[in-house]
Structures are given as structure tokens and as C-alpha cells.
Design a protein around this motif. Structure first.
Motif, PDB file in Angstrom:
ATOM      1  N   VAL A 746       0.701  -1.301  -0.312  1.00 13.87           N
ATOM      2  CA  VAL A 746       0.311  -0.561   0.454  1.00 13.87           C
ATOM      3  C   VAL A 746       1.003   1.647   0.162  1.00 13.87           C
ATOM      4  O   VAL A 746       1.621   1.869   0.766  1.00 13.87           O
ATOM      5  CB  VAL A 746      -1.383   0.349   1.189  1.00 13.87           C
ATOM      6  CG1 VAL A 746      -1.882   1.333   1.495  1.00 13.87           C
ATOM      7  CG2 VAL A 746      -2.129  -1.099   0.868  1.00 13.87           C
ATOM      8  N   GLN A 747       0.338   1.922  -0.811  1.00 14.62           N
ATOM      9  CA  GLN A 747       0.782   3.534  -0.909  1.00 14.62           C
ATOM     10  C   GLN A 747       0.093   4.464  -0.658  1.00 14.62           C
ATOM     11  O   GLN A 747      -1.056   4.154  -0.858  1.00 14.62           O
ATOM     12  CB  GLN A 747       1.995   3.499  -2.553  1.00 14.62           C
ATOM     13  CG  GLN A 747       3.121   3.146  -2.609  1.00 14.62           C
ATOM     14  CD  GLN A 747       4.262   2.688  -1.740  1.00 14.62           C
ATOM     15  OE1 GLN A 747       4.879   3.717  -1.051  1.00 14.62           O
ATOM     16  NE2 GLN A 747       4.604   2.081  -1.477  1.00 14.62           N
ATOM     17  N   CYS A 748       1.022   5.662  -0.045  1.00 18.61           N
ATOM     18  CA  CYS A 748      -0.839   6.800   0.233  1.00 18.61           C
ATOM     19  C   CYS A 748       0.157   7.880  -0.632  1.00 18.61           C
ATOM     20  O   CYS A 748       1.419   8.909  -0.264  1.00 18.61           O
ATOM     21  CB  CYS A 748      -0.309   6.936   1.639  1.00 18.61           C
ATOM     22  SG  CYS A 748      -0.713   5.844   2.935  1.00 18.61           S
ATOM     23  N   PHE A 749      -0.604   8.532  -1.282  1.00 20.94           N
ATOM     24  CA  PHE A 749      -0.049   9.370  -1.674  1.00 20.94           C
ATOM     25  C   PHE A 749      -2.055  10.848  -1.602  1.00 20.94           C
ATOM     26  O   PHE A 749      -3.255  10.509  -0.549  1.00 20.94           O
ATOM     27  CB  PHE A 749      -1.078   9.749  -3.088  1.00 20.94           C
ATOM     28  CG  PHE A 749       0.285   9.052  -3.474  1.00 20.94           C
ATOM     29  CD1 PHE A 749       0.665   9.341  -4.300  1.00 20.94           C
ATOM     30  CD2 PHE A 749      -0.037   7.400  -3.416  1.00 20.94           C
ATOM     31  CE1 PHE A 749       1.948   8.459  -4.690  1.00 20.94           C
ATOM     32  CE2 PHE A 749       0.661   6.376  -3.918  1.00 20.94           C
ATOM     33  CZ  PHE A 749       2.280   7.573  -4.805  1.00 20.94           C
ATOM     34  N   TYR A 750      -1.950  11.993  -1.335  1.00 17.77           N
ATOM     35  CA  TYR A 750      -3.445  12.913  -0.869  1.00 17.77           C
ATOM     36  C   TYR A 750      -3.106  13.967  -2.314  1.00 17.77           C
ATOM     37  O   TYR A 750      -1.957  13.984  -2.487  1.00 17.77           O
ATOM     38  CB  TYR A 750      -3.410  12.827   0.197  1.00 17.77           C
ATOM     39  CG  TYR A 750      -1.730  14.794   0.180  1.00 17.77           C
ATOM     40  CD1 TYR A 750      -2.173  15.930   0.461  1.00 17.77           C
ATOM     41  CD2 TYR A 750      -0.705  14.145   0.443  1.00 17.77           C
ATOM     42  CE1 TYR A 750      -1.220  16.755   0.621  1.00 17.77           C
ATOM     43  CE2 TYR A 750       0.496  15.148   0.843  1.00 17.77           C
ATOM     44  CZ  TYR A 750      -0.352  16.100   0.826  1.00 17.77           C
ATOM     45  OH  TYR A 750       1.197  17.533   0.517  1.00 17.77           O
ATOM     46  N   THR A 768       2.943  12.382  -2.190  1.00 18.58           N
ATOM     47  CA  THR A 768       2.859  11.755  -2.372  1.00 18.58           C
ATOM     48  C   THR A 768       2.623  11.872  -0.388  1.00 18.58           C
ATOM     49  O   THR A 768       2.760  13.310  -0.088  1.00 18.58           O
ATOM     50  CB  THR A 768       4.433  10.806  -1.690  1.00 18.58           C
ATOM     51  OG1 THR A 768       4.595  10.090  -3.170  1.00 18.58           O
ATOM     52  CG2 THR A 768       4.470   9.454  -0.809  1.00 18.58           C
ATOM     53  N   GLY A 769       1.738  11.264   0.375  1.00 12.89           N
ATOM     54  CA  GLY A 769       1.585  11.638   1.477  1.00 12.89           C
ATOM     55  C   GLY A 769       0.076  10.957   2.112  1.00 12.89           C
ATOM     56  O   GLY A 769      -0.623  10.865   1.578  1.00 12.89           O
ATOM     57  N   VAL A 770       0.171  11.764   3.591  1.00  7.72           N
ATOM     58  CA  VAL A 770      -1.280  11.764   3.737  1.00  7.72           C
ATOM     59  C   VAL A 770      -2.212  13.262   4.394  1.00  7.72           C
ATOM     60  O   VAL A 770      -1.202  13.680   5.139  1.00  7.72           O
ATOM     61  CB  VAL A 770      -1.001  10.716   5.328  1.00  7.72           C
ATOM     62  CG1 VAL A 770      -3.031  10.458   5.961  1.00  7.72           C
ATOM     63  CG2 VAL A 770      -1.083   9.497   4.675  1.00  7.72           C
ATOM     64  N   SER A 771      -3.530  13.529   3.954  1.00  7.05           N
ATOM     65  CA  SER A 771      -3.856  14.414   4.109  1.00  7.05           C
ATOM     66  C   SER A 771      -4.145  14.898   5.950  1.00  7.05           C
ATOM     67  O   SER A 771      -4.614  13.937   6.165  1.00  7.05           O
ATOM     68  CB  SER A 771      -5.072  14.980   3.799  1.00  7.05           C
ATOM     69  OG  SER A 771      -5.533  15.798   3.561  1.00  7.05           O
ATOM     70  N   GLY A 772      -4.311  16.235   6.001  1.00  2.00           N
ATOM     71  CA  GLY A 772      -4.500  15.914   7.608  1.00  2.00           C
ATOM     72  C   GLY A 772      -5.697  16.286   7.972  1.00  2.00           C
ATOM     73  O   GLY A 772      -6.520  16.597   9.072  1.00  2.00           O
ATOM     74  N   LYS A 773      -6.550  16.730   6.303  1.00  2.00           N
ATOM     75  CA  LYS A 773      -7.661  17.379   7.116  1.00  2.00           C
ATOM     76  C   LYS A 773      -8.767  17.205   5.155  1.00  2.00           C
ATOM     77  O   LYS A 773      -8.382  16.493   4.433  1.00  2.00           O
ATOM     78  CB  LYS A 773      -8.217  19.066   7.143  1.00  2.00           C
ATOM     79  CG  LYS A 773      -7.275  19.798   7.915  1.00  2.00           C
ATOM     80  CD  LYS A 773      -6.991  21.001   7.866  1.00  2.00           C
ATOM     81  CE  LYS A 773      -6.113  21.986   9.496  1.00  2.00           C
ATOM     82  NZ  LYS A 773      -6.586  23.317   8.988  1.00  2.00           N
TER      83      LYS A 773
END
Length: 819
Positions: A746-750, A768-773
């Protein structure tokens, strides 16, 4: 007058009507009376309301209405759209022929055809760019079979299926009418499926679908002793095909065209697009039912009805064979690189009529002179196409040129026989070139000179009688007659009195009668000769029917390839690599519909072997759903042989495409939004494989936070560990990436956004990454929420953030007022 059943006295005509109506109780009976189709009793009441036409009476108390035969198609179309079936009752003899059996003998009539939504043949009742499918759903044991036929275009397909796939099968075929057994129709699961789809449902007893009966029907139709020579059919496929053919034979009163053998569409040759995906991806219409905004509305650049229908069939059943896909891509690429050839071919194809449907009407001898004239134009266009494509060196296109065939002799025969005067009924006459038949030329000359012959006779009688105002006239009662003012008395013995009026006298003569008989006989013989010549021409066309069908298929195929080339050039699509790998890498991918007329932000995706699942977070309105859908649509386009909206693409062959996107309920089925979501997700978990593509949006959002989060995590884990599908999942559960971190693929994007001076700017860019809101309150503000509601929402948001959960104590109503 005679008494029948209900002790009411009826005329012979009404008795004949009632006798026929009793045989076709489920149909409206169009009963031919001269130049009208008449309806009586309850049928008249139903049709007068449905068509908004006058309801009258025939005799005391018999409701009656009617429509002219020459414009019956338009009325039929309205009735069929309203869900009615219509039995067409024609006169099988003339009044004169009936009188030979007795002065009061009733004209013989019988039903010659039953018109149903799935068995339409007339152009006026059909949509040119859509196939008009009649489907049959059959069941043997645990197996299901779906057969479907477009009688107007000569298409006949069948496939085995499972119960869980029936919704997808019917969704892809989109039949106008579905044939099913009474028993199957009453099953709970089947009833729910049927309620989802807008098609007429015709049910029969279980015995109608018996396998042995169906096999006997098929053997009889195709003139064989066993079906083994036609193909390797399962029992359930035999049941579906045989029942379908039996129903068509019944509605056409045994007047069937020569049917092609049923073609088995197995799961190995095409990509299965799940029913939910078909709806969510809006391939043929938007979820509100509009064609505008669907994928087909953007990619269909075809110029013939043949090509448009074939493109939709490709889209319903994308190929899963890399060789087939590559061959189509090679041909599309040829036209992309040879723009002048491409445009020249498009110009020629624009003038080619709908050969498939014309040929079906010819096979059933229900064609008009106009049909045959249009067929001649089609053959002329195909000849021009063949000459224009002599320059091609692509293998697929060379094969298409070969399938155009040699039809010059038939074309010459049609153009030399049929006059281009747009005659729509053979009974009207005047459509055959007199020069093609010596006897016809003679009688046509007699008929064409009738006015001159009458004028010569009139002048002779004027000279004989000295009456300058004498004239020869005609009406339907007396035929031709001599008319003079009443003040003149014709004393010559050759004049025979016929009628006296207030101011005129009417006479005839033996010479006038003889001339009338000659002219009438000539007109009658013209119609008879033309009918014979026309039938002979139709039979001559049937000798080449198989070759013409092959040419029609070749035109459709060519139109699709040229259309896809035009699409690629206009919208800057690229050729994807489609092979047997498990790759799914798209660089600079775009949504083919959303990108039209806007500045679109392209994004990449790479679902490689160790990176098979992408988990995407980000705010509403940022473009997550668009990104998910665009990759499913790119995959479908690649599998039909099209170029795709991207900078580059490498896609390993997909066996099934699943899409769970958006929120909707189905009140008619008693399904809540969450139930629809769970049902569509269940289909994915139960059917996806390691070759499938799964598009999953917001799983678990329709229930409580903890329930929904747990469901979402379990679903992602199952796809990762069990089905091992290539998958793109979007979620608002920002904790989900952290909890699923143990899943190695699993790869995370936002979806990237920027905040500036209290405003949120959606960049529609994937990083690339995870959204906080989720920025839901901001979206609510864009939607027009009242300010006080927005302020309270922000207050609760802050409280939730401080408390770390939902255990907050909102201020009392009094405190809210004081504040």
C-alpha cells in the motif's frame, strides 16, 4: 347479425375482430379495414387515450378508433414506448377476391406479426445508433444463461453467467425486452435485478425454456440434426438461445430471416465490467440518465449508424486479448499518421446507409423500394471505399478491404432497376425503371399516354356532337364518363345515358369503356409487373446476402477505427502498451470527459507488482473521485483498442473492472445508501482476482465512525492479501493509512491544496503522503450554508479536536443565545 358469447349481436366484421382478439389477448389488435387500422372495445379506449386520438363508435355501443396505415409506424412507436405489444392484422385478399366466394363474403384477415419492443424492424421505430436487443434469461440448475439478439441487425450472442453477475450482464446488454420464465421472474434475487433495469419483461411458462425443446427448435431453424456442429454450447446456453428463437418465430409468424449462428461470448475473451462500475463510470449515460456527459458522448466520432453501434458493443465488452487490442491499435495508428486518408474515408462513409437493417428487411421480404435504393447507394459507397483504401498496407485494414467484396454486378442491376423516387411501399407502384422490362415499358407507355388518348376521344366527340364544352371526366363510382350541359340532348345512338344532374348530363360509349378497360388493365398490370420484378430483385440480393453482411461488418469496423484515430488526434491521446503483464502505469493521465473545455491537471499512477494499491486522502472537491474514475476509463479505452488521454500508459490485461464510487440509494429496491455501498463492495470482495482493477471510494462512510472505519480497513486488507488486485482507494479516514501501514504493497497519496488568507485552493495534484484535513466546512461554505451554521460547525470542530473524540458538551440553547 349473429349472437356470440355475451349474447350481444355483432356484425361479421366485429365477430372476426373478436375471434382474432381472443387469440392475442396480451396485445392491442391493429385490424386492417381498407386504408386504416381499426381498434374496437377496450383496445380502442386504451389507444385513444395513449395516442390522444378521437374515440368513436361502430354501431350501437362498440367503442372504436383507428390510425391511417400510411402513418401507422409513428403510432406504433408511441405504443411500444408505453410498453404495449401490438398484433398487426392484415387483409389477406382483396374485396374482389372475397366476392368470388359470394357477394357478402368477408375478406380474409389474420395476424401477420406481433410488434414488441425487442422485435422492431422499421427504421422509424428504431434508434439508428443503438442496438435494439431482445434478451432471454434462462436457468438450468445453478447455471444461468443470457442470450441476446438484435433482429434488425442480425446479431445473436449468448453467454453463461452466475447469479451475482446477472445485474452486470443485463446492464451491459441494455435490452429493450427481456424474456424470462414465470418461475425465475418470481425469485427474490431476480426480481430485484429486473426492477433495476428499464426494459419490458415478457414471461412464459417453465416448459417454454426446456432444454430439449430449445435444442429441437434450434436444430429445426438451422437445419441440422445436432448442435455440435454449431458450437460447444452448455445446456443453459441452449435453453436461452432456443427460447429466444422460439419467441422471435412466434412474433414474426414464422417469417424469420436466415439467422446467424449464436456466438458464445466467454469470460476469457472480454473484460467483465461490474454492474456498479457500468453505472458509476457513466459509460453510456450519466447517473441522471443523460447521454451528454457520458464517456460515449465524448469518444463517439463515428459517421455511420453501423459504426456507432459497434463502438458501443466494444465498450460493453472490451477485449481481453492483447493480439486483438494490438491489431486495432496498429490500424488506429495508421490513420493517425495518415490524416488525409483518414478524412477521405470519413467523407465516403458519411453517405453509407444502414446496410445491416436494410438487409434484414430484404431477407424477410418486408423491404420497400426505398430500402433497395438505399442498399444500392451503400454498395456504391463501399466500392468507393475499396478504391480509396488501395493505399493501405496495415494487415487489419487489408483484411477489411478484402471483406468489402465484389458487388459491381448487383449494384448495376439495382441502379438499372429501381428509380430513385423514394417510394416507401411496393403497392404504390411507379418505382421500377420501365426500360428494364419490355412488357413493362409497353404498358407504362399505354398508361402514360392515357391523358392524350382521352383528349383525342374528347375532341372526336366534340366534333361529332358540335358541343364545344363536352368533356371526359372520372370519379371512383362511375369511372370515366362523358359530361355535357343539360341543355344539350345527345341523339346519336353511340351515347349511353349514365346519370342526370341539375345542370349536366353524363354518358358513356362502347369506345370509352374499351379505352377505360385498357387503361385500367395497364395500371393493374404495371403494379403486378413491378411487384414481380421487385421480388425477383430481392431474391437476387439474397444470393449475395452473406457477402453483403460481411461488407457491412467491415464498414462498421473501419468506421470505429477511423473514429478512434480522429479522437486521438483531436484530444491528444497516446497509444498505450497493453500486454499480459500485471502493470498499470499511467503518466499524465486525464479524465476523458472532465477534461473537455477545462484546464485539466494531469496525474500519474503506478500500480506495479510491489505497489499494487494506492490509498488516497484529501479534502472534498479536490479531485479524488475524478482521479479514480479516470484510471478506470483509461483502462477501458485501452482494452477496446483506443488511444488514451495520457502522456504514456502501460496496462497489463485486466479481467474485471470494479468501481465503487459515489453515494446513491435505491428506494425502489428498499436499499439505503449504505446498503447499496455494501452490496457493491461485496461484489468486489467476492469476484475480484489478481488480474482485476478495483476503484474504491469512501468505503464505510455511510454508517457510524467506528463501524465504517473497521469495514474500510478490513476491505483494504482483503483486497491486499486475498484478491491481490490492482486497486486505487480513496478515503476521508485519515487514520486509515497509519492503521494499514503493515500492508507492504500500500502506498499513500493525497490531493494537494493550499490555504491562503482563509481560502482553500484546490490544486487537483496528487502527491505522496497523507492529508491532515477534509475541509468539509469550507465546502459547506461554498455550497451556501448560513453563517451561523458554519460558525457552530467550527466551534464543534474545535471542541472535537480538544477532546480527542465525540464526548463534547455543546452549550445549552440559553448559552448559545447569550453568546
Amino acid at each position: 347479425m349473429v349472437k356470440v358469447g355475451d349474447n350481444t349481436e355483432y356484425t361479421p366484421i366485429i365477430r372476426q375482430y373478436k375471434s382474432l382478439k381472443d387469440q392475442y389477448e396480451g396485445c392491442l389488435l391493429f385490424y386492417r379495414l381498407g386504408d386504416f387500422y381499426e381498434l374496437f372495445f377496450d383496445d380502442a379506449i386504451v389507444v385513444s387515450r395513449a395516442l390522444d386520438i378521437v374515440l368513436t363508435k361502430r354501431g350501437p355501443g362498440t367503442p372504436m378508433c383507428g390510425v391511417p396505415t400510411h402513418s401507422a409506424d409513428s403510432y406504433l412507436g408511441k405504443l411500444i414506448k408505453l410498453g404495449h405489444k401490438v398484433a398487426i392484422c392484415e387483409q389477406l385478399e382483396t374485396v374482389e377476391e372475397a366476392r368470388k366466394r359470394g357477394y357478402r363474403a368477408l375478406v380474409k384477415r389474420d395476424v401477420v406479426r406481433i410488434v414488441t419492443p425487442g422485435t422492431l424492424l422499421e427504421d422509424g421505430l428504431l434508434e439508428a445508433s443503438e442496438n435494439n436487443y431482445l434478451a432471454c434469461l434462462s436457468n438450468v440448475g445453478d447455471n444461468y444463461g443470457v442470450a441476446w439478439m438484435d433482429l434488425s441487425a442480425g446479431i445473436f450472442n449468448v453467454r453463461s453467467s452466475r447469479l451475482e453477475n446477472l445485474d452486470s450482464e443485463i446492464q451491459r446488454i441494455r435490452p429493450r425486452e427481456l424474456l424470462i420464465s414465470d418461475r425465475l421472474k418470481e425469485q427474490g434475487e431476480i426480481e430485484l435485478i429486473l426492477r433495476r433495469h428499464r426494459c419490458a419483461v415478457t414471461s412464459h411458462s417453465e416448459s417454454f425454456f426446456d432444454v430439449k425443446r430449445a435444442e429441437k427448435v434450434l436444430c429445426g431453424i438451422y437445419g441440422v440434426n445436432t448442435l455440435r456442429g454449431l458450437g460447444n454450447f452448455t445446456d443453459v446456453e441452449v435453453s436461452a438461445c432456443g427460447s429466444l428463437v422460439e419467441y422471435v418465430r412466434t412474433t414474426q409468424k414464422n417469417n424469420l430471416p436466415k439467422l446467424c449462428y449464436p456466438k458464445v461470448c466467454d469470460n476469457k475473451s472480454c473484460v467483465l465490467i461490474d454492474g456498479g462500475a457500468l453505472r458509476n463510470l457513466e459509460l453510456f449515460c450519466t447517473q441522471s440518465g443523460e447521454k451528454e456527459g457520458s464517456l460515449i458522448s465524448v469518444i463517439d466520432k463515428t459517421v455511420t449508424a453501423l459504426g456507432s453501434r459497434l463502438l458501443k458493443r466494444h465498450l460493453s465488452f472490451p477485449s481481453s486479448c492483447p493480439h486483438v487490442i494490438s491489431s486495432r491499435q496498429d490500424a488506429v495508428e495508421f490513420f493517425v499518421e495518415n490524416r488525409n486518408v483518414c478524412e477521405n474515408i470519413r467523407d465516403i462513409m458519411r453517405g453509407i446507409p444502414d446496410v445491416e437493417r436494410i438487409l434484414t428487411r430484404v431477407k424477410m421480404l418486408r423491404c420497400s423500394p426505398r430500402d433497395v435504393c438505399m442498399l444500392g447507394k451503400a454498395l456504391a459507397g463501399i466500392l468507393r471505399l475499396r478504391q480509396a483504401m488501395l493505399v493501405v498496407d496495415n494487415p487489419m485494414l487489408v483484411r477489411i478491404v478484402g471483406e468489402f467484396g465484389e458487388h459491381e454486378k448487383l449494384l448495376k442491376l439495382i441502379s438499372g432497376t429501381i428509380l430513385e423516387n423514394n417510394v416507401s411501399h411496393a403497392r404504390d407502384g411507379g418505382f421500377i425503371n420501365p426500360m428494364c422490362n419490355a412488357r413493362l415499358a409497353t404498358v407504362v407507355r399505354i398508361e402514360s399516354e392515357s391523358d392524350k388518348l382521352m383528349q383525342n376521344l374528347r375532341d372526336k366527340y366534340r366534333k361529332l356532337t358540335g358541343i364545344g364544352s363536352l368533356k371526359i371526366a372520372f370519379n371512383s363510382v362511375l369511372g370515366y364518363y362523358i359530361e355535357t350541359p343539360a341543355s344539350y340532348k345527345l341523339k346519336d345512338a353511340i351515347f349511353i345515358h349514365r346519370q342526370s344532374l341539375a345542370h349536366t348530363m353524363r354518358h358513356t360509349t362502347a369506345e370509352l369503356r374499351e379505352l377505360e378497360e385498357t387503361i385500367t388493365a395497364a395500371k393493374s398490370e404495371i403494379i403486378e409487373l413491378e411487384a414481380q420484378i421487385f421480388r425477383g430483385l430481392c431474391l437476387r440480393i439474397l444470393e449475395e446476402a452473406q457477402s453483403i453482411e460481411l461488407a457491412a461488418n467491415a464498414v462498421a469496423e473501419l468506421d470505429v477505427l477511423v473514429s478512434l484515430a480522429r479522437l486521438a488526434v483531436e484530444n491528444k491521446y497516446v497509444r498505450p502498451i497493453v500486454d499480459d503483464s500485471r502493470e498499470f502505469a499511467v503518466k499524465g493521465g486525464r479524465h476523458p470527459v472532465v477534461e473537455m473545455g477545462v484546464r485539466f491537471i494531469a496525474n500519474d499512477v503506478n500500480l506495479s507488482e510491489n505497489n499494487k494499491m494506492w490509498l488516497i486522502t484529501g479534502p472534498n472537491m479536490a479531485g479524488k473521485s475524478t482521479f479514480l474514475r479516470q484510471n478506470a476509463l483509461i483502462a477501458i479505452l485501452a482494452h477496446i483498442g483506443s488511444f488514451v488521454p495520457a502522456e504514456s500508459a502501460h496496462i497489463g490485461v485486466i479481467d474485471k473492472i470494479f468501481s465503487r464510487v459515489g453515494a446513491s440509494d435505491n428506494i425502489a429496491l428498499g436499499y439505503s445508501t449504505f446498503m447499496v455501498e455494501m452490496a457493491e463492495t461485496a461484489a468486489i470482495l467476492n469476484q475480484a482476482t489478481d488480474r482485476s482493477l478495483v476503484i474504491l471510494d469512501e468505503v464505510g462512510r455511510g454508517t457510524g465512525i467506528h463501524d465504517g472505519f473497521s469495514i474500510a480497513l478490513a476491505v483494504i486488507e482483503h483486497i491486499h492479501d486475498v484478491t491481490r488486485s490492482r486497486a486505487i482507494c480513496a478515503t476521508h479516514y485519515h487514520e486509515l493509512p497509519k492503521f494499514s501501514s503493515y500492508l507492504k504493497n500500500v502506498q499513500c497519496f493525497y490531493m494537494k491544496i493550499e490555504e491562503w488568507q482563509g481560502q482553500v485552493v484546490f490544486l487537483h495534484e496528487l502527491v505522496t503522503g497523507v492529508s491532515g484535513k477534509s475541509y468539509g466546512i469550507y465546502v459547506a461554505e461554498l455550497a451556501g450554508f448560513p453563517k451561523n451554521v458554519l460558525e457552530r460547525a467550527r466551534f464543534f470542530m474545535e471542541e472535537l479536536g480538544e477532546s480527542g473524540g465525540p464526548n463534547l458538551n455543546p452549550a445549552s440553547p440559553m448559552e448559545r443565545t447569550n453568546s
